[in-house]
Design a protein around this motif. Structure first.
Motif, mmCIF file in Angstrom:
data_model
loop_
_atom_site.group_PDB
_atom_site.id
_atom_site.type_symbol
_atom_site.label_atom_id
_atom_site.label_comp_id
_atom_site.label_asym_id
_atom_site.label_seq_id
_atom_site.Cartn_x
_atom_site.Cartn_y
_atom_site.Cartn_z
ATOM 1 N N LYS A 1 0.845 -1.188 0.000
ATOM 2 C CA LYS A 1 0.000 0.000 0.000
ATOM 3 C C LYS A 1 0.879 1.236 0.000
ATOM 4 O O LYS A 1 1.998 1.203 0.473
ATOM 5 N N GLY A 2 0.331 2.303 -0.535
ATOM 6 C CA GLY A 2 1.071 3.538 -0.569
ATOM 7 C C GLY A 2 0.159 4.721 -0.828
ATOM 8 O O GLY A 2 -1.057 4.577 -0.868
ATOM 9 N N GLU A 3 0.760 5.855 -1.003
ATOM 10 C CA GLU A 3 0.033 7.088 -1.288
ATOM 11 C C GLU A 3 0.618 7.700 -2.554
ATOM 12 O O GLU A 3 1.829 7.776 -2.704
ATOM 13 N N MET A 4 -0.233 8.108 -3.458
ATOM 14 C CA MET A 4 0.213 8.794 -4.666
ATOM 15 C C MET A 4 -0.197 10.254 -4.549
ATOM 16 O O MET A 4 -1.307 10.561 -4.163
ATOM 17 N N THR A 5 0.728 11.142 -4.911
ATOM 18 C CA THR A 5 0.452 12.575 -4.871
ATOM 19 C C THR A 5 0.399 13.103 -6.290
ATOM 20 O O THR A 5 1.247 12.774 -7.114
ATOM 21 N N LEU A 6 -0.601 13.895 -6.564
ATOM 22 C CA LEU A 6 -0.794 14.487 -7.884
ATOM 23 C C LEU A 6 0.026 15.769 -7.972
ATOM 24 O O LEU A 6 0.030 16.562 -7.029
ATOM 25 N N ASP A 7 0.737 15.988 -9.085
ATOM 26 C CA ASP A 7 1.536 17.193 -9.275
ATOM 27 C C ASP A 7 1.030 17.940 -10.500
ATOM 28 O O ASP A 7 1.210 17.488 -11.627
ATOM 29 N N TYR A 125 -3.947 10.342 -2.998
ATOM 30 C CA TYR A 125 -4.907 9.267 -2.774
ATOM 31 C C TYR A 125 -4.153 7.995 -2.407
ATOM 32 O O TYR A 125 -3.015 7.784 -2.797
ATOM 33 N N ASP A 126 -4.812 7.168 -1.606
ATOM 34 C CA ASP A 126 -4.227 5.905 -1.162
ATOM 35 C C ASP A 126 -4.408 4.854 -2.233
ATOM 36 O O ASP A 126 -5.439 4.810 -2.912
ATOM 37 N N VAL A 127 -3.401 3.991 -2.371
ATOM 38 C CA VAL A 127 -3.449 2.937 -3.383
ATOM 39 C C VAL A 127 -2.924 1.622 -2.817
ATOM 40 O O VAL A 127 -2.223 1.596 -1.819
ATOM 41 N N GLU A 128 -3.263 0.559 -3.504
ATOM 42 C CA GLU A 128 -2.725 -0.768 -3.231
ATOM 43 C C GLU A 128 -2.051 -1.210 -4.529
ATOM 44 O O GLU A 128 -2.700 -1.268 -5.569
ATOM 45 N N PHE A 129 -0.747 -1.456 -4.467
ATOM 46 C CA PHE A 129 -0.013 -1.844 -5.662
ATOM 47 C C PHE A 129 -0.260 -3.303 -5.997
ATOM 48 O O PHE A 129 -0.296 -4.151 -5.115
ATOM 49 N N GLU A 130 -0.419 -3.606 -7.269
ATOM 50 C CA GLU A 130 -0.724 -4.948 -7.738
ATOM 51 C C GLU A 130 0.516 -5.720 -8.169
ATOM 52 O O GLU A 130 0.465 -6.925 -8.285
ATOM 53 N N ASP A 131 1.643 -5.043 -8.412
ATOM 54 C CA ASP A 131 2.779 -5.668 -9.062
ATOM 55 C C ASP A 131 3.881 -6.164 -8.150
ATOM 56 O O ASP A 131 4.842 -6.728 -8.618
#
Length: 159
Positions: A1-7, A125-131
């Motif tokens: 899991k992680g967080e992605m920030t929009l720029d 936004y929070d994400v769950e990585f699939e790879d």
């Protein structure tokens, strides 16, 4: 899991070389160079297609969104970012707001949304990585060009 920030100031998305090592490296795009904020050129290793599912809390429960992917440029960066321009070019609309927790990214074809929150001066936004099995905090926020963020399946829901 992680967080992605929009720029919103980035022309492309960067990704640190040490994150998600299990994801295959793709060839570099010719003529692409990266310059850090202080002006020094950064090493460019290639690209990765990072697959993720957006996460959101709803009624105390974590909901997983549809599978999405983002084509990122891998560099010596210590932080990663998702380019707002690339998100829009991939067929999405971005709404930033102080209401409703911060805004959302809406797929123009399906209407599906990824809800964002504001954290200081950034939206993410929070994400769950699939790879990859590795858990990383992804604080996305710098610049470049030629990247697209698109749904692996156009933000459609699966089961």
């Amino acid at each position: 899991k992680g967080e992605m920030t929009l720029d919103s100031g980035a022309g492309a998305s960067w990704w640190p070389k040490d994150w998600l090592k299990g994801v295959p490296m793709l060839p570099k795009k010719k003529g692409v160079k990266f310059v850090a904020a202080q002006g020094s050129e950064m090493e460019y290793y290639g690209r990765k297609i990072v697959r993720f599912r957006p996460l959101r809390s709803e009624g105390g429960e974590i909901k997983r969104g549809s599978l999405c992917e983002i084509d990122v440029h891998v560099t010596d960066a210590t932080k990663a970012l998702a380019s707002a321009a690339a998100v829009v070019d991939a067929g999405n609309e971005i709404v930033l707001s102080k209401r409703k927790g911060g805004g959302y990214i809406k797929n123009e074809a399906t209407g599906e949304r990824i809800y964002m929150r504001r954290k200081g001066g950034t939206f993410g936004y929070d994400v769950e990585f699939e790879d990859d099995e590795e858990e990383v905090d992804v604080d996305m926020g710098q610049a470049a060009e030629d990247v697209e963020m698109k749904p692996a399946t156009p933000f459609s829901r699966r089961g």
